[in-house]
Scaffold this motif. Structure first.
Motif, PDB file in Angstrom:
ATOM      1  N   ARG B 261     -13.620  -3.091 -22.086  1.00  0.00           N
ATOM      2  CA  ARG B 261     -12.343  -2.172 -21.921  1.00  0.00           C
ATOM      3  C   ARG B 261     -11.815  -2.294 -20.489  1.00  0.00           C
ATOM      4  O   ARG B 261      -9.951  -1.934 -20.786  1.00  0.00           O
ATOM      5  CB  ARG B 261     -12.804  -1.039 -22.851  1.00  0.00           C
ATOM      6  N   MET B 262     -12.922  -1.952 -19.452  1.00  0.00           N
ATOM      7  CA  MET B 262     -12.290  -1.816 -18.761  1.00  0.00           C
ATOM      8  C   MET B 262     -11.455  -2.877 -18.175  1.00  0.00           C
ATOM      9  O   MET B 262      -9.956  -3.001 -16.780  1.00  0.00           O
ATOM     10  CB  MET B 262     -12.942  -1.371 -17.155  1.00  0.00           C
ATOM     11  N   ALA B 263     -12.154  -4.040 -17.985  1.00  0.00           N
ATOM     12  CA  ALA B 263     -11.184  -5.437 -17.558  1.00  0.00           C
ATOM     13  C   ALA B 263      -9.650  -5.370 -18.600  1.00  0.00           C
ATOM     14  O   ALA B 263      -8.859  -6.111 -17.745  1.00  0.00           O
ATOM     15  CB  ALA B 263     -12.208  -6.623 -18.084  1.00  0.00           C
ATOM     16  N   ARG B 264     -10.136  -5.157 -19.531  1.00  0.00           N
ATOM     17  CA  ARG B 264      -9.025  -5.222 -20.795  1.00  0.00           C
ATOM     18  C   ARG B 264      -7.298  -4.546 -20.477  1.00  0.00           C
ATOM     19  O   ARG B 264      -6.286  -5.359 -20.232  1.00  0.00           O
ATOM     20  CB  ARG B 264      -9.014  -4.831 -22.129  1.00  0.00           C
ATOM     21  N   ARG B 265      -7.801  -3.386 -19.453  1.00  0.00           N
ATOM     22  CA  ARG B 265      -6.039  -2.799 -19.705  1.00  0.00           C
ATOM     23  C   ARG B 265      -6.071  -3.000 -17.814  1.00  0.00           C
ATOM     24  O   ARG B 265      -5.189  -2.594 -17.511  1.00  0.00           O
ATOM     25  CB  ARG B 265      -7.190  -0.945 -19.172  1.00  0.00           C
ATOM     26  N   GLU B 266      -6.594  -4.019 -16.913  1.00  0.00           N
ATOM     27  CA  GLU B 266      -6.260  -4.288 -15.672  1.00  0.00           C
ATOM     28  C   GLU B 266      -5.249  -5.311 -16.085  1.00  0.00           C
ATOM     29  O   GLU B 266      -4.756  -6.543 -15.781  1.00  0.00           O
ATOM     30  CB  GLU B 266      -7.904  -4.781 -14.507  1.00  0.00           C
ATOM     31  N   SER B 267      -4.805  -4.721 -14.731  1.00  0.00           N
ATOM     32  CA  SER B 267      -2.738  -5.390 -15.101  1.00  0.00           C
ATOM     33  C   SER B 267      -2.591  -5.389 -13.776  1.00  0.00           C
ATOM     34  O   SER B 267      -2.963  -4.324 -12.854  1.00  0.00           O
ATOM     35  CB  SER B 267      -1.966  -4.903 -15.777  1.00  0.00           C
ATOM     36  N   GLY B 268      -2.011  -5.755 -13.066  1.00  0.00           N
ATOM     37  CA  GLY B 268      -0.777  -5.793 -12.083  1.00  0.00           C
ATOM     38  C   GLY B 268      -0.252  -4.660 -12.348  1.00  0.00           C
ATOM     39  O   GLY B 268      -0.134  -4.043 -10.544  1.00  0.00           O
ATOM     40  N   SER B 269      -0.174  -3.854 -12.877  1.00  0.00           N
ATOM     41  CA  SER B 269       0.813  -2.740 -12.274  1.00  0.00           C
ATOM     42  C   SER B 269       0.271  -1.402 -12.457  1.00  0.00           C
ATOM     43  O   SER B 269       0.321  -0.887 -11.440  1.00  0.00           O
ATOM     44  CB  SER B 269       1.543  -2.199 -13.940  1.00  0.00           C
ATOM     45  N   SER B 270      -1.270  -1.742 -13.425  1.00  0.00           N
ATOM     46  CA  SER B 270      -1.912  -0.982 -13.080  1.00  0.00           C
ATOM     47  C   SER B 270      -2.514  -0.509 -11.680  1.00  0.00           C
ATOM     48  O   SER B 270      -2.802   0.392 -11.208  1.00  0.00           O
ATOM     49  CB  SER B 270      -3.126  -1.087 -14.571  1.00  0.00           C
ATOM     50  N   VAL B 271      -3.316  -1.785 -11.241  1.00  0.00           N
ATOM     51  CA  VAL B 271      -3.540  -2.040  -9.929  1.00  0.00           C
ATOM     52  C   VAL B 271      -2.555  -1.074  -8.744  1.00  0.00           C
ATOM     53  O   VAL B 271      -3.239  -0.069  -8.194  1.00  0.00           O
ATOM     54  CB  VAL B 271      -4.027  -3.365  -9.545  1.00  0.00           C
ATOM     55  N   ALA B 272      -0.798  -1.555  -8.935  1.00  0.00           N
ATOM     56  CA  ALA B 272      -0.121  -0.840  -8.371  1.00  0.00           C
ATOM     57  C   ALA B 272       0.216   0.267  -8.553  1.00  0.00           C
ATOM     58  O   ALA B 272      -0.026   1.474  -7.331  1.00  0.00           O
ATOM     59  CB  ALA B 272       1.347  -1.696  -8.589  1.00  0.00           C
ATOM     60  N   ALA B 273       0.039   1.262  -9.362  1.00  0.00           N
ATOM     61  CA  ALA B 273      -0.278   2.591  -9.922  1.00  0.00           C
ATOM     62  C   ALA B 273      -1.608   2.866  -8.907  1.00  0.00           C
ATOM     63  O   ALA B 273      -0.908   4.038  -8.369  1.00  0.00           O
ATOM     64  CB  ALA B 273      -0.014   2.423 -11.358  1.00  0.00           C
ATOM     65  N   ARG B 274      -2.837   2.356  -8.647  1.00  0.00           N
ATOM     66  CA  ARG B 274      -3.267   3.329  -8.523  1.00  0.00           C
ATOM     67  C   ARG B 274      -3.224   3.522  -7.098  1.00  0.00           C
ATOM     68  O   ARG B 274      -3.874   3.897  -5.735  1.00  0.00           O
ATOM     69  CB  ARG B 274      -4.770   2.420  -8.307  1.00  0.00           C
ATOM     70  N   ARG B 275      -2.699   1.953  -6.710  1.00  0.00           N
ATOM     71  CA  ARG B 275      -2.724   1.760  -5.301  1.00  0.00           C
ATOM     72  C   ARG B 275      -1.627   2.865  -4.593  1.00  0.00           C
ATOM     73  O   ARG B 275      -2.057   3.742  -3.143  1.00  0.00           O
ATOM     74  CB  ARG B 275      -1.921   0.296  -4.475  1.00  0.00           C
ATOM     75  N   GLU B 276      -0.674   2.838  -5.181  1.00  0.00           N
ATOM     76  CA  GLU B 276       0.348   4.015  -5.150  1.00  0.00           C
ATOM     77  C   GLU B 276      -0.747   5.872  -4.610  1.00  0.00           C
ATOM     78  O   GLU B 276      -0.315   6.101  -4.017  1.00  0.00           O
ATOM     79  CB  GLU B 276       1.403   4.571  -6.260  1.00  0.00           C
ATOM     80  N   LYS B 277      -0.926   5.799  -6.052  1.00  0.00           N
ATOM     81  CA  LYS B 277      -2.128   7.128  -5.425  1.00  0.00           C
ATOM     82  C   LYS B 277      -2.688   7.107  -4.379  1.00  0.00           C
ATOM     83  O   LYS B 277      -3.236   7.998  -3.592  1.00  0.00           O
ATOM     84  CB  LYS B 277      -3.025   7.388  -7.062  1.00  0.00           C
ATOM     85  N   ALA B 278      -3.384   6.306  -3.704  1.00  0.00           N
ATOM     86  CA  ALA B 278      -4.239   6.263  -2.604  1.00  0.00           C
ATOM     87  C   ALA B 278      -3.872   5.969  -2.145  1.00  0.00           C
ATOM     88  O   ALA B 278      -3.716   6.993  -0.545  1.00  0.00           O
ATOM     89  CB  ALA B 278      -5.167   4.765  -2.974  1.00  0.00           C
TER      90      ALA B 278
END
Lengths: 323, 283
Positions: B261-278
């Motif tokens: 389930r976690m892997a399915r949700r991974e995409s470039g934009s989800s990583v980018a969104a987490r980067r923004e947050k961090a």
């Protein structure tokens, strides 16, 4: 539906008959909650073609590319990448794709050659007679211009060098289709130029189809055989940079002064109009100026209007000039 | 060779490479040495104290208990934190973009965490053997017990750790795992015999793997007579196997579902969104 985009889309919605078609997208729709992000995107790409998906932020470029990469489920429409629906793509299908991701801090302790050799090893069982996978690692490192840095840790590289590592990872499996999402975001002009050279080198070496997203018209113009302009969730114009310029700058603005008064006239046939102007008024005409709206002018207007929330009006205007 | 075998090999080599990297990186070296030194110092000062009701050194009894704790910590905390960090920095997404990459990734994490746990255990055990000369590690049986307790302990904790790691939204939420972990360690008879705890705490502690890992390690290293001060006056190997086995089964059933389930949700934009947050937190 935009006239120009329609022209790109074959009327049949059946499976592609052309074997050279690597990307086939028909009426792609995406909706998040009650927001429509994509409202019917259609395009095709052939082997060896470089396509740029151009549009302002929030136009749906990343959503489109992520659906094609198989990283995101679509709400509707038909999508085929290498003849396979990305939602049902298996690992063999994945081995024929390259995805250049935006890097951040991943693999910073890995040495460049070590990382490429590791990621490349997954592709070995997917070699075919036509394509030997993965790319020979030292050759690959040379192609992306990292030979001097091959034994450095990824975390020690500069931004531009890191980006080359990302590209190298994207192509290590000798992909038939390569996706580049905002490849030069955050680059300085020199790094951007180096990156463009790298993409040109890639298209020369292999017959790879490349789909890239960018919000930079200049970049799209430099890299792509064909530009698809995405706004308001659909493709409002498409064609080579030349075609788009010619289509969009159909109307020119003629300015002149005559007897102290200034005049402005818009016309499709500027040359004819000016000839007529001189024939009638001759010496009276002064300060003559003929100006064609460039692709960039029109695109900038579109982006500005889109960001100020008047997207529909601008889109319509764009379609009118594009017709 | 089949693609899965290739990916498994790639995963093993990735695990080995990352284990090697863990010895040359200041942060992970600190992670190996700091707890080791603290625990050895604690045991040194406890060497004179006696386990209640015996003449046995409390420090010597603590050593095997902390070995058990180390195994649990590696499986639960290290696994979870690696997963959250590598999800945030985009490592996982790269694995997803590679054919069979997620499978290889998982193999590499099992290799890496097992290796790190073994190293941490050895770092404690070897000086501990010099510090106290009361351990009964002179028989093959004792070593075998040590081996199976470690193995079962890792299988019991790593999948559960992977589940936690998949559920946490970012590495800065690791406290959600650390706090209950600390509570469990305090009540699981690691630093002080569990028999000194109230009955209900004993019952709670016995649900979780930490107590059983400590007990299993004590059974391997301590003289047979020391079983007398344990609950039930026995090493309870069967119960240890059952509880740890239960955790292993639950984890192995749950982990693939949650990880997928976690892997399915991974995409470039989800990583980018987490980067923004961090990045917002950094600045």
């Amino acid at each position: 539906m935009a006239v120009s985009a329609e022209a790109e889309t074959p009327t049949s919605s059946g499976p592609p008959t052309d074997r050279g078609v690597t990307l086939d997208v028909h009426d792609l729709r995406m909706r998040y909650g009650s927001t429509d992000v994509l409202t019917g995107v259609s395009f095709r790409a052939r082997r060896g073609e470089v396509l740029a998906l151009l549009g302002p932020n929030g136009a749906g470029k990343t959503t489109t590319i992520e659906i094609l990469e198989g990283f995101r489920m679509r709400s509707g429409g038909r999508v085929e990448v290498l003849g396979i629906d990305p939602a049902r793509g298996d690992e063999r299908w994945r081995s024929r794709l390259g995805v250049v991701l935006q890097s951040w801090r991943d693999h910073s302790r890995w040495r460049v050659r070590e990382l490429l050799a590791h990621l490349g090893s997954y592709y070995a069982p997917y070699s075919t007679e036509r394509t030997s996978r993965p790319w020979h690692i030292d050759e690959l490192i040379q192609v992306v211009g990292l030979t001097e840095h091959a034994d450095k840790k990824v975390g020690q590289l500069s931004g531009g060098q890191r980006r080359r590592v990302d590209v190298a990872i994207g192509i290590v499996g000798r992909p038939e289709v390569l996706f580049l999402d905002e490849p030069t975001a955050g680059f300085d002009p020199a790094a951007r130029r180096e990156f463009h050279d790298l993409v040109h080198r890639l298209t020369d070496i292999d017959d790879t189809t490349i789909l890239l997203t960018t919000h930079d018209l200049d970049e799209a113009e430099k890299l792509a055989d064909r530009i698809l302009i995405l706004a308001g969730g659909r493709i409002i114009a498409s064609g080579s940079a030349d075609e788009l310029s010619r289509r969009i700058s159909a109307d020119a603005e003629v300015r002149w002064s005559q007897g102290g008064a200034r005049f402005v006239h818009s016309t499709a046939d500027a040359t004819g109009f000016v000839r007529e102007l001189f024939a009638q008024h001759g010496e009276d005409i002064a300060d003559l100026e003929v100006r064609r709206a460039s692709l960039e002018d029109t695109y900038m207007t579109l982006v500005r209007d889109h960001e100020s929330g008047r997207a529909d009006g601008a889109t319509r205007a764009f379609e009118e000039v594009a017709r | 060779m089949s693609p899965l075998v290739v990916a498994a090999r790639a995963g093993l080599s990735r695990g080995r490479i990352e284990l090697r990297q863990s010895f040359t990186n200041a942060e992970t070296l600190w992670g190996y040495l700091f707890p080791t030194v603290v625990l050895l110092v604690v045991m040194f000062f406890l060497r004179g104290a006696k386990v209640p009701g015996t003449e046995f050194s409390l420090g010597a009894q603590t050593l095997p208990s902390t070995l058990g704790m180390t195994v649990a910590f590696g499986g639960l905390v290290t696994m979870a934190s690696i997963l959250t960090v590598e999800r945030e920095d985009g490592t996982l997404l790269r694995a997803k973009a590679t054919p069979n990459g997620m499978f290889g990734y998982l193999i590499s994490k099992i290799t890496l965490v097992s290796g790190m746990t073994l190293v941490s255990v050895a770092l404690l055990l070897v000086p501990g053997l010099f510090l106290f000369d009361v351990f009964a590690l002179d028989s093959i049986g004792a070593w075998l017990t040590l081996a199976w307790v470690m193995l079962v302990g890792m299988v019991a904790t790593m999948p559960v750790g992977a589940v936690f790691g998949s559920l946490l939204s970012n590495p800065r939420n690791m406290g959600l795992i650390m706090l209950p972990m600390m509570g469990l360690i305090a009540t699981s008879g690691i630093f002080y015999p569990i028999t000194a705890m109230p009955g209900w705490l004993q019952a709670v502690a016995q649900v979780f793997p930490i107590y059983w890992l400590g007990l299993g390690m004590r059974s391997a290293l301590l003289p047979e007579a020391m079983a007398a001060v344990e609950l039930g006056e026995s090493w309870r190997h069967l119960e240890t196997l059952l509880v740890l086995g239960g955790w292993a089964v639950a984890g192995l059933v749950l982990a693939p579902v949650v990880l997928r389930r976690m892997a399915r949700r991974e995409s470039g934009s989800s990583v980018a969104a987490r980067r923004e947050k961090a990045m917002q937190r950094v600045t």
